[in-house]
Design an enzyme around this catalytic site. Structure first.
Site, PDB file in Angstrom:
ATOM      1  N   ASP A 205      -9.897   1.901   2.067  1.00 19.00           N
ATOM      2  CA  ASP A 205     -10.144   0.985   3.209  1.00 19.00           C
ATOM      3  C   ASP A 205     -10.766   2.129   3.965  1.00 19.00           C
ATOM      4  OD1 ASP A 205      -8.966  -1.201   2.880  1.00 19.00           O
ATOM      5  OD2 ASP A 205      -6.749  -0.565   3.353  1.00 19.00           O
TER       6      ASP A 205
ATOM      7  N   LYS B 109       0.863  -1.163   0.121  1.00 18.20           N
ATOM      8  CA  LYS B 109      -0.141  -0.013   0.012  1.00 18.20           C
ATOM      9  C   LYS B 109       1.034   1.194   0.030  1.00 18.20           C
ATOM     10  CE  LYS B 109      -3.961  -2.312   2.047  1.00 18.20           C
ATOM     11  NZ  LYS B 109      -5.163  -2.456   3.087  1.00 18.20           N
TER      12      LYS B 109
HETATM   13  P1  NAP Z   1      -0.489  -4.125  11.545  1.00 18.21           P
HETATM   14  O1  NAP Z   1      -0.026  -2.933  10.793  1.00 18.21           O
HETATM   15  O2  NAP Z   1       0.101  -5.087  11.745  1.00 18.21           O
HETATM   16  O3  NAP Z   1      -1.099  -3.475  13.012  1.00 18.21           O
HETATM   17  C1  NAP Z   1      -1.494  -4.516  14.197  1.00 18.21           C
HETATM   18  C2  NAP Z   1      -2.115  -3.747  15.390  1.00 18.21           C
HETATM   19  O4  NAP Z   1      -2.310  -4.644  15.977  1.00 18.21           O
HETATM   20  C3  NAP Z   1      -0.645  -2.782  16.023  1.00 18.21           C
HETATM   21  O5  NAP Z   1      -0.890  -1.911  16.351  1.00 18.21           O
HETATM   22  C4  NAP Z   1      -0.269  -4.080  17.177  1.00 18.21           C
HETATM   23  O6  NAP Z   1       0.247  -3.459  18.411  1.00 18.21           O
HETATM   24  C5  NAP Z   1      -1.722  -4.676  17.310  1.00 18.21           C
HETATM   25  N1  NAP Z   1      -1.675  -5.886  17.647  1.00 18.21           N
HETATM   26  C6  NAP Z   1      -1.127  -6.828  17.219  1.00 18.21           C
HETATM   27  N2  NAP Z   1      -1.257  -8.072  18.150  1.00 18.21           N
HETATM   28  C7  NAP Z   1      -1.886  -7.746  19.218  1.00 18.21           C
HETATM   29  C8  NAP Z   1      -2.042  -8.238  20.347  1.00 18.21           C
HETATM   30  N3  NAP Z   1      -1.762  -9.697  20.694  1.00 18.21           N
HETATM   31  N4  NAP Z   1      -2.579  -7.531  21.448  1.00 18.21           N
HETATM   32  C9  NAP Z   1      -2.797  -6.135  21.383  1.00 18.21           C
HETATM   33  N5  NAP Z   1      -2.629  -5.468  20.135  1.00 18.21           N
HETATM   34  C10 NAP Z   1      -2.063  -6.313  19.200  1.00 18.21           C
HETATM   35  O7  NAP Z   1      -1.855  -4.872  11.045  1.00 18.21           O
HETATM   36  P2  NAP Z   1      -3.265  -4.223   9.752  1.00 18.21           P
HETATM   37  O8  NAP Z   1      -2.584  -4.211   8.495  1.00 18.21           O
HETATM   38  O9  NAP Z   1      -3.466  -2.850  10.668  1.00 18.21           O
HETATM   39  O10 NAP Z   1      -4.185  -5.096  10.043  1.00 18.21           O
HETATM   40  C11 NAP Z   1      -5.022  -5.044  11.253  1.00 18.21           C
HETATM   41  C12 NAP Z   1      -6.268  -5.916  11.313  1.00 18.21           C
HETATM   42  O11 NAP Z   1      -7.089  -5.019  10.304  1.00 18.21           O
HETATM   43  C13 NAP Z   1      -6.163  -7.137  10.590  1.00 18.21           C
HETATM   44  O12 NAP Z   1      -6.871  -8.040  11.390  1.00 18.21           O
HETATM   45  C14 NAP Z   1      -6.884  -7.197   9.261  1.00 18.21           C
HETATM   46  O13 NAP Z   1      -7.541  -8.364   9.030  1.00 18.21           O
HETATM   47  C15 NAP Z   1      -7.623  -6.019   9.473  1.00 18.21           C
HETATM   48  N6  NAP Z   1      -7.970  -5.531   8.034  1.00 18.21           N
HETATM   49  C16 NAP Z   1      -9.409  -5.578   7.604  1.00 18.21           C
HETATM   50  C17 NAP Z   1      -9.803  -5.214   6.410  1.00 18.21           C
HETATM   51  C18 NAP Z   1     -11.015  -5.110   6.057  1.00 18.21           C
HETATM   52  O14 NAP Z   1     -11.275  -4.612   4.610  1.00 18.21           O
HETATM   53  N7  NAP Z   1     -12.139  -5.618   6.824  1.00 18.21           N
HETATM   54  C19 NAP Z   1      -8.783  -4.226   5.647  1.00 18.21           C
HETATM   55  C20 NAP Z   1      -7.591  -4.087   6.208  1.00 18.21           C
HETATM   56  C21 NAP Z   1      -7.199  -4.562   7.500  1.00 18.21           C
HETATM   57  P3  NAP Z   1       1.637  -3.093  18.540  1.00 18.21           P
HETATM   58  O15 NAP Z   1       1.802  -1.615  17.937  1.00 18.21           O
HETATM   59  O16 NAP Z   1       1.907  -2.950  19.913  1.00 18.21           O
HETATM   60  O17 NAP Z   1       2.622  -4.034  17.662  1.00 18.21           O
END
Ligand code: NAP
Length: 553
Positions: free
Chosen positions: A360, A319
């Site tokens: 998004d 992205k």
């Molecule tokens: P990312 O950039 O890796 O960010 C993950 C976030 O979650 C970080 O802030 C991380 O905290 C936190 N985290 C991870 N494991 C954790 C835990 N065990 N306990 C508490 N916090 C935790 O991921 P992303 O790209 O933002 O994606 C996140 C979610 O969004 C995914 O599940 C994805 O399926 C969803 N998503 C959905 C769509 C849709 O169209 N529905 C589109 C995009 C994304 P830290 O900062 O402390 O590491």
């Protein structure tokens, strides 16, 4: 015999063993029922008897047949002599095979093989012999002399009916070259070419074979492994990839990511193209993570005039790369997407200009506003920064997580006037994100994750992966001491696999309104669809197709 058709044939390879041919006969029947146009009898290990039985069965089923004995050197199991190969070709001709495949390397080195194959294939003109497919295979990568090989094979024109070249693709760029070579070979030598860029990177050389009018491509039966890496199933081609609707002028859209094999986007967009009558096909485009890989792949796709590239969805990890690419190519990006620093959509306009945006954030906000106002349709209608400000002014929203998804959603909330609290495990990340978007119409502050139980927001949005398959039992909030999830609260989980996460079950049990991640996914895809096609997306169809695909996993 069957000449190369205007419509591209789907060929299912079937291995004929040295004994007990029953399994192969069963596969032929499955090939008929699943919609194969031709079969390839792989007789690498067959003896005269099993080969004869298989050919006679194919005749009874009225399936046009290619007979192939693929040598060990080119990825098969045939270890016989040129004389044995010639005998097999003669038997195939006698028993009515439409095509025989002979490797170009053998063809070149054996005069007697050439003479014997010519003797049966020259009867083509009298309408009795099989056509000749001259083939070459490289599992190591694109051969350096690829184009010279085509020239050499085309010079056998007197007899060869089809040239087939297969090589392991190192990137989407190889697959684009494969597709371009079809028209190039037709124009320069009046010869039909089947170019197969093997492996995941080469998939579009198969998926778009009908658009580029290759004589045939290979496909597997449902659930089978196939004869080479990257082969789709017959059903994939016919149902998902709009085989019958592919025309030379068909527009191409796709999803760029790494990996992309799991993406729901091809299924929903192609279904939408079919339902709205849009002349397009949507394909997966696996691209390795580096910016250079992304830029190289998208430049190659753009440069291929015959592709009619219309739009790309962009997913992890590209992205940010996509934003940089659109900027570097002089394209337009809306201000909020630019501030987010990541886009998930590129549109290629007819005038050669590029537009990039992030659907998004608008998809998420659209899903939220629809739930808050009980309006089912798209509220933002593709213009995310023209409404919503009033709808979220004064609304308190708790965002869980501070990663990529959170960033897009916080930007949208701030832009729409909400008061946002970012709860994150790593507090400094939440603070940095809050500082960036605070004052962007709405207020944004950060808080430690363990403060969530004290929170009293009207909306909660989970942007962490906690609770995602295969960790369905996990929940991002304490189940014994959750925030107040009453009837006036909306809880939105961006996760869509599973469809209803543990968080949503907990919230629903306490009377909150819930928004599953699928709603965001479907709505962001809907905004892309509108830009790709100029038509409103059939969101109900998107939901149904995505649900069916998720349930089938
Ligand atoms: P990312 O950039 O890796 O960010 C993950 C976030 O979650 C970080 O802030 C991380 O905290 C936190 N985290 C991870 N494991 C954790 C835990 N065990 N306990 C508490 N916090 C935790 O991921 P992303 O790209 O933002 O994606 C996140 C979610 O969004 C995914 O599940 C994805 O399926 C969803 N998503 C959905 C769509 C849709 O169209 N529905 C589109 C995009 C994304 P830290 O900062 O402390 O590491």
């Amino acid at each position: 015999m069957t000449k190369p058709q205007n419509s591209t044939a789907i060929v299912v390879p079937i291995f004929v063993p040295g004994h007990a041919v029953a399994g192969a006969l069963g596969q032929m029947q499955r090939a008929v029922s699943q919609g194969a146009d031709w079969i390839e009898l792989r007789c690498d290990e067959a003896n005269r008897q099993t080969m004869g039985e298989a050919l006679r069965a194919g005749r009874r089923l009225r399936l046009p047949m290619i007979v192939t004995l693929r040598s060990v050197a080119e990825g098969g199991r045939f270890a016989g002599s040129d004389d044995e190969l010639a005998q097999a070709v003669e038997l195939a001709a006698q028993l009515g095979a439409e095509w025989v495949d002979v490797e170009f390397a053998r063809w070149q080195r054996s005069l007697s093989l050439r003479q014997r194959v010519l003797a049966v294939c020259q009867q083509v003109e009298r309408g009795t012999g099989p056509g000749l497919i001259l083939s070459a295979h490289d599992f190591g990568g694109r051969p350096a002399d690829l184009r010279e090989r085509i020239v050499a094979m085309a010079h056998q024109q007197r007899t060869a009916t089809i040239i087939k070249l297969a090589w392991k693709a190192a990137s989407v760029v190889d697959a684009v070259e494969a597709l371009e070579l079809i028209e190039d070979t037709r124009r320069r030598f009046a010869m039909p070419l089947v170019p197969l860029a093997m492996g995941e990177f080469g998939q579009i050389s198969r998926l778009l074979a009908a658009k580029f009018r290759a004589p045939f491509t290979f496909a597997t039966l449902a659930g089978d492994a196939g004869s080479a890496p990257g082969q789709p199933s017959v059903q994939d081609l016919r149902t998902t990839f709009r085989w019958q609707a592919q025309r030379p002028g068909t527009a191409v859209c796709g999803v760029v990511g790494w990996p992309v094999g799991h993406s729901l986007s091809p299924a929903i967009h192609n279904a939408g193209f079919g339902a709205t009558g849009f002349g397009g096909v949507y394909v997966p485009l696996p691209v390795a993570p580096a910016y250079e890989d992304f830029a190289g792949a998208v430049d190659a796709l753009r440069a291929c005039a015959g592709l009619h590239l219309r739009g790309l969805s962009v997913t992890i990890p590209h992205k940010e790369n996509a934003l940089r690419f659109v900027r570097e190519r002089g394209g337009a990006i809306d201000p909020l997407s630019a501030h987010i620093g990541a886009i998930n959509t590129i549109v290629f306009d007819a005038d050669g200009l590029l537009r990039g945006f992030n659907s998004d954030y608008s998809g998420a906000l659209d899903a939220l506003l629809a739930a808050m106002t009980d309006r089912p349709g798209p509220i933002w209608a593709g213009k995310p920064d023209q409404s919503g400000t009033l709808a979220l002014a004064g609304v308190r929203v708790g965002v869980l997580g501070a990663g990529g998804a959170a960033r897009a959603i916080v930007a949208a909330l701030a832009n729409a006037g909400a008061t946002t609290v970012i709860y994150n495990r790593t507090l400094p990340k939440a603070q940095a994100l809050a500082a960036e978007f605070d004052g962007h119409t709405g207020k944004v502050v950060a808080a430690a994750f363990d403060r969530l139980c004290l929170s009293c927001c009207q909306v909660y949005i989970n942007c962490t992966p906690v609770g995602m398959h295969p960790h369905e039992a996990d929940c991002p909030v304490s189940e014994t001491n959750p925030p107040a999830f009453g009837p006036d609260v909306v809880v939105f989980d961006t996760i869509y696999n599973p469809l209803e996460t543990r968080l949503l079950k907990l919230a629903r049990a306490q009377g909150a309104r819930v928004i599953p991640g699928l709603e965001m996914f479907v709505r962001q895809a809907g905004l892309q669809f509108r830009e790709f096609t100029g038509q409103a997306a059939p969101l109900d169809l998107f939901r149904a197709v995505a649900l069916a695909a998720l349930k089938a996993r």
